[in-house]
Design a protein around this motif. Sequence first.
Motif, PDB file in Angstrom:
ATOM      1  N   GLN A  42     -11.318  71.333  18.619  1.00  0.00           N
ATOM      2  CA  GLN A  42     -10.673  72.263  19.129  1.00  0.00           C
ATOM      3  C   GLN A  42     -10.118  72.201  20.289  1.00  0.00           C
ATOM      4  O   GLN A  42      -9.186  72.660  20.968  1.00  0.00           O
ATOM      5  N   LEU A  43     -10.325  70.638  20.571  1.00  0.00           N
ATOM      6  CA  LEU A  43      -9.699  70.025  21.884  1.00  0.00           C
ATOM      7  C   LEU A  43      -8.339  69.533  21.496  1.00  0.00           C
ATOM      8  O   LEU A  43      -7.542  69.330  22.295  1.00  0.00           O
ATOM      9  N   LEU A  44      -7.748  69.474  20.245  1.00  0.00           N
ATOM     10  CA  LEU A  44      -6.647  68.892  19.775  1.00  0.00           C
ATOM     11  C   LEU A  44      -5.356  69.374  20.499  1.00  0.00           C
ATOM     12  O   LEU A  44      -4.514  68.933  20.972  1.00  0.00           O
ATOM     13  N   PRO A  45      -5.192  70.890  20.445  1.00  0.00           N
ATOM     14  CA  PRO A  45      -4.110  71.555  21.099  1.00  0.00           C
ATOM     15  C   PRO A  45      -3.833  71.105  22.511  1.00  0.00           C
ATOM     16  O   PRO A  45      -2.791  70.641  23.181  1.00  0.00           O
ATOM     17  N   GLU A  46      -5.116  70.902  23.127  1.00  0.00           N
ATOM     18  CA  GLU A  46      -4.979  70.655  24.623  1.00  0.00           C
ATOM     19  C   GLU A  46      -4.690  69.214  24.736  1.00  0.00           C
ATOM     20  O   GLU A  46      -3.799  68.863  25.688  1.00  0.00           O
ATOM     21  N   LEU A  47      -5.411  68.415  23.865  1.00  0.00           N
ATOM     22  CA  LEU A  47      -5.142  66.845  24.020  1.00  0.00           C
ATOM     23  C   LEU A  47      -3.688  66.577  23.670  1.00  0.00           C
ATOM     24  O   LEU A  47      -2.872  65.600  24.096  1.00  0.00           O
ATOM     25  N   THR A  48      -3.366  67.359  22.594  1.00  0.00           N
ATOM     26  CA  THR A  48      -1.696  67.289  22.296  1.00  0.00           C
ATOM     27  C   THR A  48      -0.778  67.391  23.427  1.00  0.00           C
ATOM     28  O   THR A  48       0.375  66.894  23.775  1.00  0.00           O
ATOM     29  N   ARG A  49      -1.021  68.613  24.000  1.00  0.00           N
ATOM     30  CA  ARG A  49      -0.193  69.037  25.396  1.00  0.00           C
ATOM     31  C   ARG A  49       0.023  67.910  26.505  1.00  0.00           C
ATOM     32  O   ARG A  49       1.064  67.378  26.870  1.00  0.00           O
TER      33      ARG A  49
END
Length: 680
Positions: free
Chosen positions: A14-21
């Motif tokens: 679930q952390l991928l979107p935030e990591l990506t940003r």
Amino acid sequence: MNKSSGKTTGSAEQLLPELTREIFLADSYHTALGETLRILAGQMKPVYAECRSKLAKSSVWIILHNYRSNSGLTEAESLIGLSGNGSEFFKPSLEVIDEVWIADQSFTDDETLPESLRQQNRILSICLQVAFGSGRNDLIRLFYTDETKKLSDLKRHLQKLLPQLKRLLQKKYDVKEIRNSEQRYRTLFTEDLNPSFIASPIGIIKECNQAFMTLFGFKSKKAALESNFNDRFTNYMHQVFFWESLQQKEQINNHEMPASRVDGENVYTILKATGSYDQDSNLTEIVGYIQDITDRKKVEDALRKSEERYRSLIETTNDWIWEIDENFHFTYSSLKIQTILGYELNNVLGSSILDLTPAHQREEVEEEFTELAIRQEAFVGVEQYFEDSDGNIAIFETSGIPLFTNNGIFKGYRGISKDITERKKTERQIARMNDELENKVIERTKMLRIANKELEAFSYSVSHDLRAPLRSIDGFSQALIEDYGDTLDSTATNYLNRVRSAAQRMSTLIDDMIKLAKVSRTELSKKRINLSDIAESISNSLIEMNPDRDTEVIIQPNMYVMGDENLMKVVLQNLLENAWKFTSKEETTRIEVGSKNVDDEIVYFVRDNGAGFDMNYAKKLFTPFQRLHKETDFPGTGIGLSTVQRIIHRHLGKIWAEGEPGEGAEFCFTMRTSPNQSID
């Protein structure tokens, strides 16, 4: 850096979107690692977390960031200024196996860990390692003080997250590299001294540098960006090549293309161009680089025209142009060798100049050329003999200059040979004719001398044999008149007087003819004479013999010429006596002797105000025995002017007369000698 994700539970995926940003917003890899550590620690709640890096060829792990549950993310002071702290992004290596594992560090002696953590009885860590092809390794460690099922779940989630995290870093690296590449390209594009451009698929200029604007004469960047590629490169055939090559995805390399400036001036370029294409192979963009070769083309064009003129001159001249090397072998020959000597050009090139020389002269010619090669000097007008293809000997007049390499090393001669065979034949014929002519002149001179002697004998005969009968006729006629005059009537006396007069005229005529003959035979005695003095002496004598005539004689002083004094006296004697005779019927006799300049030539004249003559009969004046006036009006024999003409001709001059009936006459003559020149 003290941010909180606000997330306390849930899967690491679930952390991928935030990591990506956060990774893509980071301005450096160092910052991206810190943000990754912050997000992971905020989600997984360790008591302590850190990120360490080990550079290539190093065994030391350096702490970049650490995280405490009570204070959040901080940057390790020990890393400032070291590699990884700038904007460099390290490309992850997808070939290296990255790992996630759980480590028991209860008995660690790592003093870099917080003291409060090292005092715990139990220390466990979840380790996540990312390896790079450059040799760099980054290690994230999350520390816990109790062992629960939670750690196994976290490890499992991180193992799923690791490949995606590495791809994020890969993309981050690619994006950063593209931006760096674009920046470097833009800098090179703008500062490049060669004209460069970017154009749309239809040729609209989208971007260009200053060199492009200068080459084509654009006054502003806006004007350049509103132009079309086809407006500058207008040659249809080159346009077809350009667009067909790009449509076929072929790169254009070093293609010469003529172009035109905005002001219409022609320029010459070398074009390099490549196209960009979409996934459907449609052309999307053109990048071109131009090299201005206008100056080079002008030089090449001038050189080409010079070579054409040179070759045209060589091939049209009647002379044979050639070049030989230091061993006297032909390296070049004009085509004239075929017409002059009959040899094929291919057979001449590579052969020796001695091969064309007659056998009996080869040794001598070889010595001459060897000496020339030693001196390395030019030669002019050397006669050479060559043997043509039929074995005939031709004579040439040859001149040559030495040739040298760029290093000043002698490499042979360049020469020109003129066929003078016919000229030499003509010279021999002329020499033979001159010899014959000289012999003829000697023979004719001898004959002339004989003829002159015969003429002298004839003159003597005329003078002696004819004079005696005439004297007898005159004498006996006079005796008849004196002795028998009383018995003769007037008619008989008149007849006898007419006989005496005719005999006397005949005697005078014989004297004048002898004088004319002597004028032609007399050898000229050349010296500087004063015509003025001679004219004055003659005029004074005429005045003394006729003192009662009203006379005005004007003589220009100091008229000097080079001539025979005795003959010039005869000239002036005849001209002045003529003037005196033909002015005898005028109330006042006016005679003028002088000179004038006509067309840069001195003309001497004797002018009078006498009877004059009709110009239609002027040619008869100088013909022997021709008269324009009646004997009864102006007596004479008609020999005097013929004598004058012959004397003037012997002085290489000319004589003529001008006059009008009743208006007087002017006799003019020239002499081909100046006072300081000889006569003949």
